[in-house]
Design an enzyme around this catalytic site. Sequence first.
Site, PDB file in Angstrom:
ATOM      1  N   ALA A  10       0.856  -1.186   0.000  1.00 15.72           N
ATOM      2  CA  ALA A  10       0.000   0.000   0.000  1.00 15.72           C
ATOM      3  C   ALA A  10       0.891   1.234   0.000  1.00 15.72           C
ATOM      4  O   ALA A  10       1.564   1.514   0.991  1.00 15.72           O
ATOM      5  CB  ALA A  10      -0.916  -0.008   1.214  1.00 15.72           C
ATOM      6  N   VAL A  15       9.718   4.697  -1.905  1.00 14.65           N
ATOM      7  CA  VAL A  15      10.057   3.468  -1.182  1.00 14.65           C
ATOM      8  C   VAL A  15       9.286   2.277  -1.729  1.00 14.65           C
ATOM      9  O   VAL A  15       9.853   1.205  -1.979  1.00 14.65           O
ATOM     10  CB  VAL A  15       9.789   3.634   0.325  1.00 14.65           C
ATOM     11  CG1 VAL A  15      10.070   2.319   1.064  1.00 14.65           C
ATOM     12  CG2 VAL A  15      10.636   4.751   0.898  1.00 14.65           C
ATOM     13  N   GLU A 131      11.180  -2.045  10.971  1.00 13.60           N
ATOM     14  CA  GLU A 131      12.590  -1.650  10.962  1.00 13.60           C
ATOM     15  C   GLU A 131      12.810  -0.321  10.251  1.00 13.60           C
ATOM     16  O   GLU A 131      13.632   0.502  10.666  1.00 13.60           O
ATOM     17  CB  GLU A 131      13.435  -2.735  10.300  1.00 13.60           C
ATOM     18  CG  GLU A 131      14.924  -2.494  10.370  1.00 13.60           C
ATOM     19  CD  GLU A 131      15.463  -2.536  11.780  1.00 13.60           C
ATOM     20  OE1 GLU A 131      15.887  -1.473  12.277  1.00 13.60           O
ATOM     21  OE2 GLU A 131      15.451  -3.607  12.397  1.00 13.60           O
ATOM     22  N   LYS A 207      10.765   9.044  16.163  1.00 15.16           N
ATOM     23  CA  LYS A 207      11.716   7.932  16.143  1.00 15.16           C
ATOM     24  C   LYS A 207      12.290   7.670  17.530  1.00 15.16           C
ATOM     25  O   LYS A 207      12.439   6.519  17.950  1.00 15.16           O
ATOM     26  CB  LYS A 207      12.833   8.249  15.144  1.00 15.16           C
ATOM     27  CG  LYS A 207      12.331   8.373  13.707  1.00 15.16           C
ATOM     28  CD  LYS A 207      13.398   8.940  12.779  1.00 15.16           C
ATOM     29  CE  LYS A 207      12.871   9.123  11.374  1.00 15.16           C
ATOM     30  NZ  LYS A 207      13.858   9.767  10.483  1.00 15.16           N
TER      31      LYS A 207
END
Length: 440
Positions: A10, A15, A131, A207
């Site tokens: 999706a 990327v 990850e 993050k």
Amino acid sequence: MADALKIGIAGLGTVGASLARILQTRANALAIACGRPLTITAVSARSKGKDRGFDLDGIAWFDDPMDMAEKADIDVFVELIGGAEGAADQSVRAALSRGLHVVTANKALLAKHGVALARMAEEKGLLLNYEAAVAGGIPVIKTLRESLTGNHFSRLYGIMNGTCNYILTRMEKEGLSFADCLKEAQRLGYAEADPTFDIEGNDTAHKLAILTTLAFGSQIAADEIYLEGISNISIDDIQAAHDLGYRIKLLGVALKTATGIEQRVHPTMVPLDSVIAQVDGVTNAVALESDILGELLMVGPGAGGNATASAVLGDITDIAKSRPGAQQVPILGRPAHLLEPYAKAEMTRHEGGYFIRLSVVDRAGVFASIATRMAENNISLESIVQHAKSAASGDDTKNIILVTHATMEHAVRQAVAAIKGEGYLLGEPQVIRIERTKAA
């Protein structure tokens, strides 16, 4: 060879398209490594007609990622849409509810809903891998979740935003202003048209919140992070830091204290001879400090199609290699229902001290006044010097640079507030924490 692992992607931006190309062009090698084929059977994006560099033949197309999550013939739902709400959140929840494994690169989603999503996945015995959500191609999530099990962490810190690191690097090496470096970063695609999320530290904070949970076993608390961006960093600061033996980086820092967990994102001065000071451009770095291992510093590409796709692919191959019914690694380092409530520790004594730059009217008594205000707040000074004026400064102004020894956060704030009330300060004072690093 086992049956193929059927994958739905999706989001086919930089990327997603890179991931699809890798899955297709390296299909044979991946099948051998995983013991089963990895096959894209469905994708979802806004525009079907766009050429993304991979073959859509035999792949089901879905305009709506929710439809793909609910109806596609897939085993793994890969979410590369982005954003904490809307389609990303809804489609991931739908995929988990249906019994699909999920892979995501979405730090904003995890920072806001990570604990709830982990509970959903763990209750169904599913994998939720992420990850790529932190530090791009650096395997810091796997390191914390698996490789360093048994270590007790005291501190983690790092450069987690390539846009900010690129800007600070260009400012130092080429003497460019923040505004000029930002424009160049936007031209090269390193910064968004609206760069606020990056340059004000929000991206790093998301993050950091995820890493904090993995390191310290607490619930995710992205809203409890002290936040400063880099938009007020000037050439004066860059030059003064260098003259003092430091380089300025935007760091995310989390540490365990006796009263709780301290999380902060802010510009930081690190020693020129430290490893992290050498991390330039869009590169990321994360340092972990633990009782058994000591300090581990991981450096690598923090963004970009291939780097992020590599991390996503690693998550997919982990799912392909997993055994049905086997005990899974806890998604957030420990089972979600066993995560401790987040206890926020106030920023107190900073061991590295502080850099303070004051632009002042050049008149008698200013030095003495500044030293007095510092002494009144029990701040010990390592140095206090007059620094070169910036090009824009007039002859009747000067920069005074102070470097303190370890001291309390509130003491620095009180001293600076007192100096502001003296009448000789021009503009806002600049206060930057100095971080002592072990890796040198």
